[in-house]
Design a protein around this motif. Structure first.
Motif, PDB file in Angstrom:
ATOM      1  N   ASN A  19      68.693 -16.961  51.154  1.00 32.74           N
ATOM      2  CA  ASN A  19      69.180 -17.552  52.388  1.00 32.74           C
ATOM      3  C   ASN A  19      70.188 -18.616  51.978  1.00 32.74           C
ATOM      4  OD1 ASN A  19      67.406 -15.929  53.739  1.00 32.74           O
ATOM      5  ND2 ASN A  19      65.881 -17.518  54.014  1.00 32.74           N
ATOM      6  N   VAL A  20      71.181 -18.870  52.810  1.00 30.42           N
ATOM      7  CA  VAL A  20      72.280 -19.742  52.421  1.00 30.42           C
ATOM      8  C   VAL A  20      72.499 -20.814  53.474  1.00 30.42           C
ATOM      9  CG1 VAL A  20      74.740 -19.822  51.852  1.00 30.42           C
ATOM     10  CG2 VAL A  20      73.383 -17.822  51.200  1.00 30.42           C
ATOM     11  N   GLY A  21      72.488 -22.066  53.035  1.00 32.25           N
ATOM     12  CA  GLY A  21      72.798 -23.178  53.917  1.00 32.25           C
ATOM     13  C   GLY A  21      74.296 -23.406  53.977  1.00 32.25           C
ATOM     14  N   LEU A  22      74.731 -24.030  55.047  1.00 29.11           N
ATOM     15  CA  LEU A  22      76.130 -24.415  55.211  1.00 29.11           C
ATOM     16  C   LEU A  22      76.187 -25.933  55.137  1.00 29.11           C
ATOM     17  CD1 LEU A  22      75.886 -21.823  57.648  1.00 29.11           C
ATOM     18  CD2 LEU A  22      78.188 -21.994  56.748  1.00 29.11           C
ATOM     19  N   TYR A  23      76.968 -26.442  54.202  1.00 25.82           N
ATOM     20  CA  TYR A  23      76.983 -27.874  53.909  1.00 25.82           C
ATOM     21  C   TYR A  23      78.357 -28.481  54.172  1.00 25.82           C
ATOM     22  CZ  TYR A  23      72.547 -26.819  51.770  1.00 25.82           C
ATOM     23  OH  TYR A  23      71.260 -26.395  51.567  1.00 25.82           O
ATOM     24  N   TYR A  58      80.174 -30.104  49.311  1.00 23.10           N
ATOM     25  CA  TYR A  58      79.615 -29.252  48.252  1.00 23.10           C
ATOM     26  C   TYR A  58      79.052 -30.040  47.071  1.00 23.10           C
ATOM     27  CZ  TYR A  58      84.478 -29.557  46.451  1.00 23.10           C
ATOM     28  OH  TYR A  58      85.714 -29.984  46.017  1.00 23.10           O
ATOM     29  N   LYS A  59      79.100 -31.340  47.167  1.00 22.21           N
ATOM     30  CA  LYS A  59      78.492 -32.169  46.116  1.00 22.21           C
ATOM     31  C   LYS A  59      77.176 -32.797  46.571  1.00 22.21           C
ATOM     32  CE  LYS A  59      82.782 -33.074  43.795  1.00 22.21           C
ATOM     33  NZ  LYS A  59      83.666 -34.023  43.182  1.00 22.21           N
ATOM     34  N   LYS A  60      76.884 -32.715  47.881  1.00 25.14           N
ATOM     35  CA  LYS A  60      75.658 -33.270  48.455  1.00 25.14           C
ATOM     36  C   LYS A  60      74.838 -32.136  49.039  1.00 25.14           C
ATOM     37  CE  LYS A  60      77.267 -36.914  50.905  1.00 25.14           C
ATOM     38  NZ  LYS A  60      77.334 -37.705  52.098  1.00 25.14           N
ATOM     39  N   ILE A  61      73.875 -31.650  48.275  1.00 24.52           N
ATOM     40  CA  ILE A  61      73.088 -30.523  48.753  1.00 24.52           C
ATOM     41  C   ILE A  61      71.733 -31.031  49.230  1.00 24.52           C
ATOM     42  CG2 ILE A  61      72.263 -28.211  48.251  1.00 24.52           C
ATOM     43  CD1 ILE A  61      75.359 -28.976  47.376  1.00 24.52           C
ATOM     44  N   ASN A  62      71.658 -31.393  50.486  1.00 23.98           N
ATOM     45  CA  ASN A  62      70.376 -31.783  51.065  1.00 23.98           C
ATOM     46  C   ASN A  62      70.405 -31.466  52.555  1.00 23.98           C
ATOM     47  OD1 ASN A  62      71.431 -34.092  52.539  1.00 23.98           O
ATOM     48  ND2 ASN A  62      71.563 -35.127  50.572  1.00 23.98           N
ATOM     49  N   ASN A  63      69.228 -31.387  53.153  1.00 21.14           N
ATOM     50  CA  ASN A  63      69.139 -30.987  54.556  1.00 21.14           C
ATOM     51  C   ASN A  63      69.859 -31.949  55.484  1.00 21.14           C
ATOM     52  OD1 ASN A  63      67.766 -28.632  54.058  1.00 21.14           O
ATOM     53  ND2 ASN A  63      65.754 -29.586  54.200  1.00 21.14           N
ATOM     54  N   ALA A  64      69.994 -33.205  55.100  1.00 25.83           N
ATOM     55  CA  ALA A  64      70.694 -34.183  55.939  1.00 25.83           C
ATOM     56  C   ALA A  64      72.194 -33.898  56.008  1.00 25.83           C
ATOM     57  CB  ALA A  64      70.446 -35.594  55.416  1.00 25.83           C
ATOM     58  N   ASP A  65      72.719 -33.154  55.048  1.00 26.69           N
ATOM     59  CA  ASP A  65      74.159 -32.875  55.004  1.00 26.69           C
ATOM     60  C   ASP A  65      74.514 -31.481  55.522  1.00 26.69           C
ATOM     61  OD1 ASP A  65      76.836 -33.742  54.260  1.00 26.69           O
ATOM     62  OD2 ASP A  65      76.723 -32.185  52.730  1.00 26.69           O
ATOM     63  N   ALA A  70      82.756 -25.348  56.622  1.00 25.53           N
ATOM     64  CA  ALA A  70      81.633 -25.829  55.822  1.00 25.53           C
ATOM     65  C   ALA A  70      81.742 -25.194  54.436  1.00 25.53           C
ATOM     66  CB  ALA A  70      80.309 -25.454  56.491  1.00 25.53           C
ATOM     67  N   TRP A  71      80.744 -25.459  53.609  1.00 28.61           N
ATOM     68  CA  TRP A  71      80.717 -24.900  52.251  1.00 28.61           C
ATOM     69  C   TRP A  71      79.442 -24.096  52.057  1.00 28.61           C
ATOM     70  CZ3 TRP A  71      84.831 -25.256  49.124  1.00 28.61           C
ATOM     71  CH2 TRP A  71      85.798 -26.214  49.437  1.00 28.61           C
ATOM     72  N   THR A  72      79.564 -22.938  51.421  1.00 30.19           N
ATOM     73  CA  THR A  72      78.411 -22.105  51.078  1.00 30.19           C
ATOM     74  C   THR A  72      78.429 -21.854  49.578  1.00 30.19           C
ATOM     75  OG1 THR A  72      79.695 -20.141  51.667  1.00 30.19           O
ATOM     76  CG2 THR A  72      78.157 -20.976  53.316  1.00 30.19           C
TER      77      THR A  72
END
Length: 139
Positions: free
Chosen positions: A44-48, A51-58, A117-119
């Protein structure tokens, strides 16, 4: 009368510039500028947003893109470039797709979402889009 001559001269100049631009804008090894990609890695892939901050808040969207063994339910993205300046996950390459459209096929009746966004490329397609000639973002 003066306005008509000025308009005609401007039109001719723009036509010449456009023609010259077409001739010089098509190198033999041009990169692909947009690419649609279905998820194909089992992740599964999140959209951020970053791309340097990988957390659910971002996260840019609350929904992750979902991989499914049913191709009609597998989500996808449209991307315009890739970058190697983002964070690495699980000791994989730091390649990220700059995503401009998200297709949530697993959410029946959902229209494409247009959010920049970034994937994470290794989770999207194992970086096949990068190897297929998608252009580098340079940021």
């Amino acid at each position: 009368m003066y306005i008509g001559k000025k308009l005609a001269a401007t039109t001719a100049l723009l036509g010449a510039v456009a023609t010259a631009g077409v001739l010089t804008a098509t190198p033999a090894s041009a990169a692909i500028t947009d690419m649609g990609i279905h998820l194909s890695t089992g992740h599964n892939v999140g959209l951020y947003n970053d791309y340097k901050k990988i957390n659910n808040a971002d996260k840019a969207t609350p929904n992750d893109l979902i991989y499914s063994t049913n191709p009609n339910l597998t989500d996808g993205i449209e991307t315009d470039c890739w970058s190697d300046r983002g964070a690495s996950l699980n000791n994989m390459d730091p390649y990220w797709y700059h995503t401009k459209t998200e297709y949530y096929n697993h959410l029946v009746g959902t229209s494409p979402v247009h959010i920049y966004a970034w994937t994470y490329a290794p989770y999207v397609d194992g970086e096949a889009g990068i190897r297929a000639g998608l252009q580098k973002c340079n940021y």
